[in-house]
Scaffold this motif. Sequence first.
Motif, PDB file in Angstrom:
ATOM      1  N   LEU A 166      46.880  38.647  34.806  1.00 16.74           N
ATOM      2  CA  LEU A 166      46.739  37.935  36.085  1.00 16.74           C
ATOM      3  C   LEU A 166      45.363  37.299  36.194  1.00 16.74           C
ATOM      4  O   LEU A 166      44.374  37.849  35.692  1.00 16.74           O
ATOM      5  CB  LEU A 166      46.965  38.909  37.245  1.00 16.74           C
ATOM      6  CG  LEU A 166      48.365  39.499  37.363  1.00 16.74           C
ATOM      7  CD1 LEU A 166      48.393  40.580  38.433  1.00 16.74           C
ATOM      8  CD2 LEU A 166      49.375  38.410  37.686  1.00 16.74           C
ATOM      9  N   PRO A 167      45.247  36.152  36.876  1.00 18.45           N
ATOM     10  CA  PRO A 167      43.927  35.523  37.057  1.00 18.45           C
ATOM     11  C   PRO A 167      42.916  36.436  37.746  1.00 18.45           C
ATOM     12  O   PRO A 167      41.711  36.283  37.539  1.00 18.45           O
ATOM     13  CB  PRO A 167      44.233  34.304  37.925  1.00 18.45           C
ATOM     14  CG  PRO A 167      45.660  33.978  37.641  1.00 18.45           C
ATOM     15  CD  PRO A 167      46.328  35.316  37.427  1.00 18.45           C
ATOM     16  N   TYR A 168      43.400  37.396  38.570  1.00 22.22           N
ATOM     17  CA  TYR A 168      42.493  38.347  39.210  1.00 22.22           C
ATOM     18  C   TYR A 168      41.698  39.153  38.181  1.00 22.22           C
ATOM     19  O   TYR A 168      40.650  39.715  38.501  1.00 22.22           O
ATOM     20  CB  TYR A 168      43.258  39.364  40.066  1.00 22.22           C
ATOM     21  CG  TYR A 168      44.349  38.819  40.948  1.00 22.22           C
ATOM     22  CD1 TYR A 168      44.213  37.619  41.628  1.00 22.22           C
ATOM     23  CD2 TYR A 168      45.549  39.527  41.112  1.00 22.22           C
ATOM     24  CE1 TYR A 168      45.222  37.141  42.440  1.00 22.22           C
ATOM     25  CE2 TYR A 168      46.549  39.051  41.929  1.00 22.22           C
ATOM     26  CZ  TYR A 168      46.390  37.857  42.591  1.00 22.22           C
ATOM     27  OH  TYR A 168      47.392  37.382  43.395  1.00 22.22           O
ATOM     28  N   GLN A 169      42.238  39.241  36.957  1.00 19.21           N
ATOM     29  CA  GLN A 169      41.670  40.153  35.961  1.00 19.21           C
ATOM     30  C   GLN A 169      40.777  39.447  34.937  1.00 19.21           C
ATOM     31  O   GLN A 169      40.276  40.080  34.003  1.00 19.21           O
ATOM     32  CB  GLN A 169      42.826  40.885  35.260  1.00 19.21           C
ATOM     33  CG  GLN A 169      43.623  41.731  36.239  1.00 19.21           C
ATOM     34  CD  GLN A 169      44.991  42.145  35.734  1.00 19.21           C
ATOM     35  OE1 GLN A 169      45.639  41.437  34.963  1.00 19.21           O
ATOM     36  NE2 GLN A 169      45.458  43.312  36.175  1.00 19.21           N
ATOM     37  N   ASP A 170      40.545  38.160  35.122  1.00 18.63           N
ATOM     38  CA  ASP A 170      39.733  37.413  34.153  1.00 18.63           C
ATOM     39  C   ASP A 170      38.345  38.021  33.975  1.00 18.63           C
ATOM     40  O   ASP A 170      37.858  38.164  32.841  1.00 18.63           O
ATOM     41  CB  ASP A 170      39.571  35.951  34.595  1.00 18.63           C
ATOM     42  CG  ASP A 170      40.846  35.134  34.432  1.00 18.63           C
ATOM     43  OD1 ASP A 170      41.845  35.681  33.934  1.00 18.63           O
ATOM     44  OD2 ASP A 170      40.828  33.953  34.812  1.00 18.63           O
ATOM     45  N   LEU A 171      37.689  38.357  35.072  1.00 17.09           N
ATOM     46  CA  LEU A 171      36.296  38.799  34.977  1.00 17.09           C
ATOM     47  C   LEU A 171      36.167  40.168  34.330  1.00 17.09           C
ATOM     48  O   LEU A 171      35.227  40.406  33.560  1.00 17.09           O
ATOM     49  CB  LEU A 171      35.632  38.794  36.350  1.00 17.09           C
ATOM     50  CG  LEU A 171      35.597  37.442  37.089  1.00 17.09           C
ATOM     51  CD1 LEU A 171      34.740  37.538  38.347  1.00 17.09           C
ATOM     52  CD2 LEU A 171      35.100  36.319  36.183  1.00 17.09           C
ATOM     53  N   THR A 172      37.093  41.076  34.627  1.00 16.70           N
ATOM     54  CA  THR A 172      37.016  42.400  33.993  1.00 16.70           C
ATOM     55  C   THR A 172      37.240  42.285  32.481  1.00 16.70           C
ATOM     56  O   THR A 172      36.583  42.969  31.697  1.00 16.70           O
ATOM     57  CB  THR A 172      38.041  43.377  34.597  1.00 16.70           C
ATOM     58  OG1 THR A 172      39.349  42.788  34.545  1.00 16.70           O
ATOM     59  CG2 THR A 172      37.698  43.715  36.034  1.00 16.70           C
ATOM     60  N   ILE A 173      38.135  41.396  32.084  1.00 13.36           N
ATOM     61  CA  ILE A 173      38.399  41.219  30.653  1.00 13.36           C
ATOM     62  C   ILE A 173      37.206  40.526  29.982  1.00 13.36           C
ATOM     63  O   ILE A 173      36.819  40.881  28.861  1.00 13.36           O
ATOM     64  CB  ILE A 173      39.717  40.455  30.423  1.00 13.36           C
ATOM     65  CG1 ILE A 173      40.897  41.269  30.993  1.00 13.36           C
ATOM     66  CG2 ILE A 173      39.939  40.174  28.935  1.00 13.36           C
ATOM     67  CD1 ILE A 173      42.233  40.559  30.955  1.00 13.36           C
ATOM     68  N   MET A 174      36.595  39.569  30.666  1.00 14.50           N
ATOM     69  CA  MET A 174      35.389  38.932  30.116  1.00 14.50           C
ATOM     70  C   MET A 174      34.266  39.951  29.969  1.00 14.50           C
ATOM     71  O   MET A 174      33.547  39.960  28.960  1.00 14.50           O
ATOM     72  CB  MET A 174      34.952  37.772  31.008  1.00 14.50           C
ATOM     73  CG  MET A 174      35.895  36.577  30.976  1.00 14.50           C
ATOM     74  SD  MET A 174      35.388  35.224  32.075  1.00 14.50           S
ATOM     75  CE  MET A 174      34.100  34.440  31.074  1.00 14.50           C
TER      76      MET A 174
END
Length: 401
Positions: free
Chosen positions: A85-93
């Motif tokens: 999900l786009p909500y999770q982009d920053l945690t994955i980065m």
Amino acid sequence: MSKVLIIGAGGVGRVVAYKCALNSSVFTEICLASRTQSKCDVIAADIQKETGVSISTARVDADNVPELVTLINEVKPEMVINVALPYQDLTIMDACLETGVHYLDTANYEPQDEAKFEYSWQWAYQDKFKEAGLTAVLGCGFDPGVTSIYTAYAAKHHFDEIEYLDIVDCNGGDHGKAFATNFNPEINIREVTQKGKYWENGQWIETEPHEIRQELNYPNIGSRASYVIYHEELESLVKNFPSLKRARFWMTFGDEYLTHLRVIQNIGMAGIEPINYEGKQIVPLQFLKAVLPDPGSLGDNYVGETSIGCRIQGKKDGKDKTYYVYNNCSHQAAFDETGAQGVSYTTGVPAMIGAMMVLTQKWTGAGVFNVEEFNPDPFMEQLMTQGLPWVEQHDVDLEVK
């Protein structure tokens, strides 16, 4: 050659995993991870059966950086393909930075509690990725993604100056459902119900949802009502192509779809603020997502095509020029190949190609990049052979007013 970790096991994740398996000379080891590992296991079994390629699976909570870090350290990939999900982009980065692996996604970050689409959060990671010597590729689906690469290709080969850009997205397919979204309902409904916005003469012009409408003709599909909405690639394209006088994004919607959408909004089911229901906090849009058809289930008996492209006006050798570049994708052909419908296919194939570009060092550089900042040529070549061939027309009536 390279090991890759794919996070997300929806329709797009299925396509990415399939296409990576079909390009095993580049993707020599593949791990597919999701919050629900059983979804990954189903996809892995299908890939094994259809292609003979074995991929591993894992469970991970993409909201949890320590869990992500643990998994990445166990798998040891060169790159993470984020189709969660786009909500999770920053945690994955964050996890990619901590573990020293490259990153790619298909949609920009948006906070879960606000329907807001902008790259500022991810662009803020520029120095971190640059200092780490890592590549982060943003928005490598179709739109954003291929449409941005189409623009870069046009600028490189056909124009001295691009002045007007209209990205046109038509889904001319029929899935037979009364109402369904073609990708995650929570993201889809938030996207198409927000106010419209386009770039003109150095500033953003805001419109009411679906305020600007025009009938446009799409190859093999015909005339469809098309509406100006805001889409994230406009933000990076006007930054990277400053000659643009106007940039817009058009999407087709049927009257019945818009009627359902209005009803959903009018009765509060598009809300993203929690409400109290029988002593529990629930988000109306998340509840709606649970009762709508799963986009991954729409592939079987889905007929028709998508048609997505760029209609561009500008100057070449001092003369006015028009250019139209597009792809049409058959829902049935996409399903026959990967078990997913055309919208998932058109997002997943470019994500695989983008990862291929980085892993084969066709795209290089440390930092955070939107796809139009790279050389478009090797990507365009792969589109022709990986299932999304493109067609170009020169000096034609673009129709858009």
